[in-house]
Design an enzyme around this catalytic site. Structure first.
Site, PDB file in Angstrom:
ATOM      1  N   HIS A  30       1.053   0.780 -13.009  1.00 51.20           N
ATOM      2  CA  HIS A  30       1.913  -0.355 -13.354  1.00 51.20           C
ATOM      3  C   HIS A  30       3.373   0.110 -13.305  1.00 51.20           C
ATOM      4  CE1 HIS A  30       2.852  -4.219 -15.165  1.00 51.20           C
ATOM      5  NE2 HIS A  30       3.727  -3.584 -15.922  1.00 51.20           N
ATOM      6  N   GLU A  78       6.148   6.283  -9.205  1.00 47.63           N
ATOM      7  CA  GLU A  78       4.725   5.940  -9.035  1.00 47.63           C
ATOM      8  C   GLU A  78       4.066   6.876  -8.034  1.00 47.63           C
ATOM      9  OE1 GLU A  78       3.707   1.759  -8.537  1.00 47.63           O
ATOM     10  OE2 GLU A  78       5.731   1.212  -9.146  1.00 47.63           O
ATOM     11  N   ASN A 124      -5.329   2.097 -13.214  1.00 47.42           N
ATOM     12  CA  ASN A 124      -4.366   1.187 -12.595  1.00 47.42           C
ATOM     13  C   ASN A 124      -2.976   1.798 -12.721  1.00 47.42           C
ATOM     14  OD1 ASN A 124      -3.299  -1.374 -11.567  1.00 47.42           O
ATOM     15  ND2 ASN A 124      -2.570  -1.746 -13.657  1.00 47.42           N
ATOM     16  N   GLY A 156       0.768  -1.237   0.000  1.00 48.38           N
ATOM     17  CA  GLY A 156       0.000   0.000   0.000  1.00 48.38           C
ATOM     18  C   GLY A 156       0.799   1.287   0.000  1.00 48.38           C
ATOM     19  N   ASP A 193      -3.424  -4.760 -17.831  1.00 48.77           N
ATOM     20  CA  ASP A 193      -2.414  -3.778 -18.275  1.00 48.77           C
ATOM     21  C   ASP A 193      -2.569  -3.337 -19.723  1.00 48.77           C
ATOM     22  OD1 ASP A 193      -1.241  -4.103 -15.733  1.00 48.77           O
ATOM     23  OD2 ASP A 193       0.020  -5.753 -16.463  1.00 48.77           O
ATOM     24  N   ASN A 227       1.524   3.039  -2.641  1.00 45.96           N
ATOM     25  CA  ASN A 227       0.797   3.946  -3.551  1.00 45.96           C
ATOM     26  C   ASN A 227      -0.470   4.471  -2.882  1.00 45.96           C
ATOM     27  OD1 ASN A 227       2.022   4.294  -6.355  1.00 45.96           O
ATOM     28  ND2 ASN A 227       2.275   2.098  -5.988  1.00 45.96           N
ATOM     29  N   LYS A 281      -5.865  -8.691  -8.814  1.00 46.68           N
ATOM     30  CA  LYS A 281      -6.933  -9.487  -9.430  1.00 46.68           C
ATOM     31  C   LYS A 281      -7.445  -8.810 -10.697  1.00 46.68           C
ATOM     32  CE  LYS A 281      -7.040 -12.395  -6.032  1.00 46.68           C
ATOM     33  NZ  LYS A 281      -6.633 -13.783  -6.225  1.00 46.68           N
ATOM     34  N   LEU A 282      -7.873  -9.639 -11.639  1.00 47.77           N
ATOM     35  CA  LEU A 282      -8.519  -9.090 -12.828  1.00 47.77           C
ATOM     36  C   LEU A 282      -9.917  -8.604 -12.415  1.00 47.77           C
ATOM     37  CD1 LEU A 282      -7.978  -8.777 -15.875  1.00 47.77           C
ATOM     38  CD2 LEU A 282      -9.220 -10.916 -16.223  1.00 47.77           C
TER      39      LEU A 282
HETATM   40  C1  GRF Z   1       3.391  -1.095  -7.449  1.00 47.01           C
HETATM   41  O1  GRF Z   1       4.652  -1.268  -8.035  1.00 47.01           O
HETATM   42  C2  GRF Z   1       2.324  -0.963  -8.509  1.00 47.01           C
HETATM   43  O2  GRF Z   1       2.770  -0.368  -9.668  1.00 47.01           O
HETATM   44  C3  GRF Z   1       1.977  -2.399  -8.784  1.00 47.01           C
HETATM   45  O3  GRF Z   1       2.061  -3.036  -7.546  1.00 47.01           O
HETATM   46  C4  GRF Z   1       2.958  -2.331  -6.687  1.00 47.01           C
HETATM   47  C5  GRF Z   1       2.175  -2.002  -5.461  1.00 47.01           C
HETATM   48  O4  GRF Z   1       2.939  -1.449  -4.466  1.00 47.01           O
HETATM   49  N1  GRF Z   1       0.718  -2.496  -9.469  1.00 47.01           N
HETATM   50  P1  GRF Z   1       2.235  -0.818  -3.218  1.00 47.01           P
HETATM   51  O5  GRF Z   1       1.298  -1.869  -2.614  1.00 47.01           O
HETATM   52  O6  GRF Z   1       1.492   0.404  -3.654  1.00 47.01           O
HETATM   53  O7  GRF Z   1       3.347  -0.492  -2.263  1.00 47.01           O
END
Ligand code: GRF
Length: 192
Positions: free
Chosen positions: A106, A176, A104, A18, A147, A20, A88-89
């Protein structure tokens, strides 16, 4: 401009640590534009749930992440949906309901290094194995495939000599955390 009141309500879907989510909580906690109002996890005991709890944000742990009805109901009230490390999709019926309002993040420059199985350190290992000189973060709309939805924004970072999957992942993760709140605020301004 419509007559809506208050910040755009953002639901965040998570499966992991978590960081992000934390970037969003930090950037939006007093924003008049958008606010994280619900965190939904595909698994119990995630770091993301603990972060949401510390921030006083309501959480839901999905009993069956493959059940579209459960996810639909968890998303009641959400205006914008962010997949932040959600593994998950998303069922097509949920994608359809939030088309253009579900995004999303990535950890690579899509359309390269994405798709089923491309998550976590595998992404960075593949980038290093390819000899690419750059990687980065991509935010894209969610569609019915992993993606593959339209790219909204990217932030590039260099791949450095001697990088490992861990050092590259850390550099991309910083990108990110800058990119995701910016895109969420931009989209929220368009919705509101
Ligand atoms: C990130 O690298 C994001 O791009 C990917 O999964 C990772 C999640 O990291 N989809 P976090 O849980 O936000 O630390």
């Amino acid at each position: 401009m419509s007559e809506r009141e208050g910040p755009v309500r953002v639901a965040v879907l998570v499966s992991g640590g978590g960081t992000n989510l934390q970037a969003l909580l930090d950037a939006l906690h007093d924003s008049p534009t958008a606010r994280v109002t619900h965190v939904i996890s595909s698994r119990p005991d995630t770091g993301a749930l603990a972060r949401a709890g510390s921030a006083g944000i309501p959480t839901t742990v999905l009993r069956d992440p493959g059940d579209p009805a459960e996810l639909q109901s968890a998303l009641a009230g959400a205006e914008l949906v962010v997949l932040a490390g959600y593994l998950k999709l998303v069922h097509p019926s949920v994608v359809a309901r939030f088309r253009g309002r579900m995004i999303n993040i990535h950890p690579a420059l899509l359309p390269d290094f994405g798709g089923p199985g491309m998550y976590g350190r595998r992404v960075h290992e593949a980038v290093l194995a390819s000899g690419a000189k750059e990687s980065g973060a991509t935010v894209h709309f969610v569609d019915e495939e992993f993606d593959r939805g339209a790219v909204i924004a990217q932030e590039r970072v260099p791949v450095r000599h001697g990088d490992t999957a861990e050092t590259l992942a850390a550099r991309v993760l910083e990108a990110e955390h800058r990119l995701l709140p910016k895109v969420v605020l931009d989209l929220a301004r368009r919705i509101s």
